[in-house]
Design a protein around this motif. Structure first.
Motif, PDB file in Angstrom:
ATOM      1  N   LEU A 144     -52.286  -2.452   4.339  1.00  0.00           N
ATOM      2  CA  LEU A 144     -52.651  -1.800   5.764  1.00  0.00           C
ATOM      3  C   LEU A 144     -52.917  -0.065   5.206  1.00  0.00           C
ATOM      4  N   ARG A 145     -54.207   0.097   5.746  1.00  0.00           N
ATOM      5  CA  ARG A 145     -54.852   1.501   5.475  1.00  0.00           C
ATOM      6  C   ARG A 145     -54.470   2.502   6.502  1.00  0.00           C
ATOM      7  N   ILE A 146     -53.750   3.579   6.535  1.00  0.00           N
ATOM      8  CA  ILE A 146     -53.468   4.536   7.598  1.00  0.00           C
ATOM      9  C   ILE A 146     -54.801   5.433   7.431  1.00  0.00           C
ATOM     10  N   GLU A 147     -55.629   5.401   8.467  1.00  0.00           N
ATOM     11  CA  GLU A 147     -56.972   6.130   8.445  1.00  0.00           C
ATOM     12  C   GLU A 147     -56.477   7.684   9.248  1.00  0.00           C
ATOM     13  N   ASP A 148     -55.883   7.704  10.305  1.00  0.00           N
ATOM     14  CA  ASP A 148     -55.473   8.633  10.742  1.00  0.00           C
ATOM     15  C   ASP A 148     -53.941   9.186  10.591  1.00  0.00           C
ATOM     16  N   ARG A 149     -53.071   8.688  11.543  1.00  0.00           N
ATOM     17  CA  ARG A 149     -51.641   9.097  11.755  1.00  0.00           C
ATOM     18  C   ARG A 149     -50.828   7.762  11.698  1.00  0.00           C
ATOM     19  N   GLN A 150     -51.360   6.621  12.125  1.00  0.00           N
ATOM     20  CA  GLN A 150     -50.540   5.528  12.170  1.00  0.00           C
ATOM     21  C   GLN A 150     -51.336   4.238  12.055  1.00  0.00           C
ATOM     22  N   VAL A 151     -50.745   3.130  11.645  1.00  0.00           N
ATOM     23  CA  VAL A 151     -51.551   1.739  11.867  1.00  0.00           C
ATOM     24  C   VAL A 151     -50.675   0.691  12.105  1.00  0.00           C
ATOM     25  N   THR A 152     -50.644  -0.481  12.746  1.00  0.00           N
ATOM     26  CA  THR A 152     -50.007  -1.340  13.362  1.00  0.00           C
ATOM     27  C   THR A 152     -50.281  -2.790  12.540  1.00  0.00           C
ATOM     28  N   CYS A 153     -49.145  -3.352  12.023  1.00  0.00           N
ATOM     29  CA  CYS A 153     -49.409  -4.702  11.590  1.00  0.00           C
ATOM     30  C   CYS A 153     -49.866  -5.783  12.399  1.00  0.00           C
ATOM     31  N   PRO A 154     -50.963  -6.390  12.129  1.00  0.00           N
ATOM     32  CA  PRO A 154     -51.639  -7.475  13.193  1.00  0.00           C
ATOM     33  C   PRO A 154     -50.501  -8.652  13.038  1.00  0.00           C
ATOM     34  N   TYR A 155     -49.854  -8.924  12.230  1.00  0.00           N
ATOM     35  CA  TYR A 155     -48.855 -10.061  12.192  1.00  0.00           C
ATOM     36  C   TYR A 155     -47.650  -9.709  13.048  1.00  0.00           C
ATOM     37  N   CYS A 156     -46.870  -8.638  12.880  1.00  0.00           N
ATOM     38  CA  CYS A 156     -45.392  -8.446  13.387  1.00  0.00           C
ATOM     39  C   CYS A 156     -45.419  -7.126  14.220  1.00  0.00           C
ATOM     40  N   SER A 157     -46.375  -6.452  14.401  1.00  0.00           N
ATOM     41  CA  SER A 157     -46.541  -5.332  15.184  1.00  0.00           C
ATOM     42  C   SER A 157     -45.864  -4.029  14.613  1.00  0.00           C
ATOM     43  N   ARG A 158     -45.248  -4.251  13.550  1.00  0.00           N
ATOM     44  CA  ARG A 158     -44.435  -3.135  12.927  1.00  0.00           C
ATOM     45  C   ARG A 158     -45.593  -1.865  13.122  1.00  0.00           C
ATOM     46  N   THR A 159     -45.180  -0.756  13.357  1.00  0.00           N
ATOM     47  CA  THR A 159     -46.080   0.302  13.336  1.00  0.00           C
ATOM     48  C   THR A 159     -45.622   1.386  12.125  1.00  0.00           C
ATOM     49  N   TYR A 160     -46.593   1.726  11.349  1.00  0.00           N
ATOM     50  CA  TYR A 160     -46.313   2.844  10.140  1.00  0.00           C
ATOM     51  C   TYR A 160     -46.895   3.853  10.551  1.00  0.00           C
ATOM     52  N   VAL A 161     -46.097   4.956  10.434  1.00  0.00           N
ATOM     53  CA  VAL A 161     -46.496   6.288  11.056  1.00  0.00           C
ATOM     54  C   VAL A 161     -46.412   7.123   9.568  1.00  0.00           C
ATOM     55  N   LEU A 162     -47.532   8.030   9.455  1.00  0.00           N
ATOM     56  CA  LEU A 162     -47.650   8.714   8.236  1.00  0.00           C
ATOM     57  C   LEU A 162     -46.698  10.047   8.489  1.00  0.00           C
ATOM     58  N   ALA A 163     -46.034  10.192   7.412  1.00  0.00           N
ATOM     59  CA  ALA A 163     -45.134  11.690   7.287  1.00  0.00           C
ATOM     60  C   ALA A 163     -45.761  12.847   7.297  1.00  0.00           C
ATOM     61  N   GLU A 164     -45.302  13.939   8.045  1.00  0.00           N
ATOM     62  CA  GLU A 164     -46.030  15.065   7.991  1.00  0.00           C
ATOM     63  C   GLU A 164     -46.224  15.712   6.604  1.00  0.00           C
ATOM     64  N   GLY A 165     -47.527  16.202   6.416  1.00  0.00           N
ATOM     65  CA  GLY A 165     -47.677  16.792   5.022  1.00  0.00           C
ATOM     66  C   GLY A 165     -47.907  15.480   3.858  1.00  0.00           C
ATOM     67  N   ALA A 166     -47.828  14.342   4.422  1.00  0.00           N
ATOM     68  CA  ALA A 166     -48.184  13.296   3.256  1.00  0.00           C
ATOM     69  C   ALA A 166     -49.676  12.694   3.546  1.00  0.00           C
ATOM     70  N   GLY A 167     -49.912  12.044   2.716  1.00  0.00           N
ATOM     71  CA  GLY A 167     -51.055  11.008   2.619  1.00  0.00           C
ATOM     72  C   GLY A 167     -52.268  11.420   1.765  1.00  0.00           C
ATOM     73  N   ASP A 168     -51.949  12.274   0.862  1.00  0.00           N
ATOM     74  CA  ASP A 168     -53.084  12.749   0.085  1.00  0.00           C
ATOM     75  C   ASP A 168     -53.738  11.778  -0.653  1.00  0.00           C
ATOM     76  N   ASP A 169     -52.766  11.018  -1.377  1.00  0.00           N
ATOM     77  CA  ASP A 169     -52.726   9.817  -2.335  1.00  0.00           C
ATOM     78  C   ASP A 169     -54.125  10.005  -3.366  1.00  0.00           C
ATOM     79  N   GLY A 170     -54.271  11.321  -3.855  1.00  0.00           N
ATOM     80  CA  GLY A 170     -55.077  11.500  -4.928  1.00  0.00           C
ATOM     81  C   GLY A 170     -56.683  11.082  -4.446  1.00  0.00           C
ATOM     82  N   HIS A 171     -56.706  11.044  -3.346  1.00  0.00           N
ATOM     83  CA  HIS A 171     -58.036  10.889  -2.752  1.00  0.00           C
ATOM     84  C   HIS A 171     -58.736   9.405  -3.249  1.00  0.00           C
ATOM     85  N   HIS A 172     -57.827   8.266  -3.124  1.00  0.00           N
ATOM     86  CA  HIS A 172     -58.405   7.042  -3.808  1.00  0.00           C
ATOM     87  C   HIS A 172     -58.084   6.352  -2.315  1.00  0.00           C
TER      88      HIS A 172
END
Length: 74
Positions: free
Chosen positions: A46-74
């Motif tokens: 799953l790719r977090i576009e803004d701040r969070q994403v929810t799994c369509p199978y199990c409904s777990r929600t993944y939240v991006l930590a403050e200051g994280a998420g640059d991922d080297g622009h990939h």
């Protein structure tokens, strides 16, 4: 019906049924298999576009930590 960002999935939380599990992550791409094993589901990435994403199978929600998420622009 599709969601406004056209991801193909719009989770609708049902109190008492939908898990309210949130997991803080430090990367915009996360893999989810609901813990694997017999009670898991197929591994999906799953790719977090803004701040969070929810799994369509199990409904777990993944939240991006403050200051994280640059991922080297990939």
């Amino acid at each position: 019906m599709r969601d406004e960002k056209l991801t193909g999935y719009t989770p609708k939380a049902t109190p008492g049924v939908t898990p309210e599990e949130t997991i803080t992550v430090h990367s915009r791409v996360v893999g989810c298999d609901n813990g694997g094993g017999a009670l898991g589901h197929p591994l999906v990435y799953l790719r977090i576009e803004d701040r969070q994403v929810t799994c369509p199978y199990c409904s777990r929600t993944y939240v991006l930590a403050e200051g994280a998420g640059d991922d080297g622009h990939h």
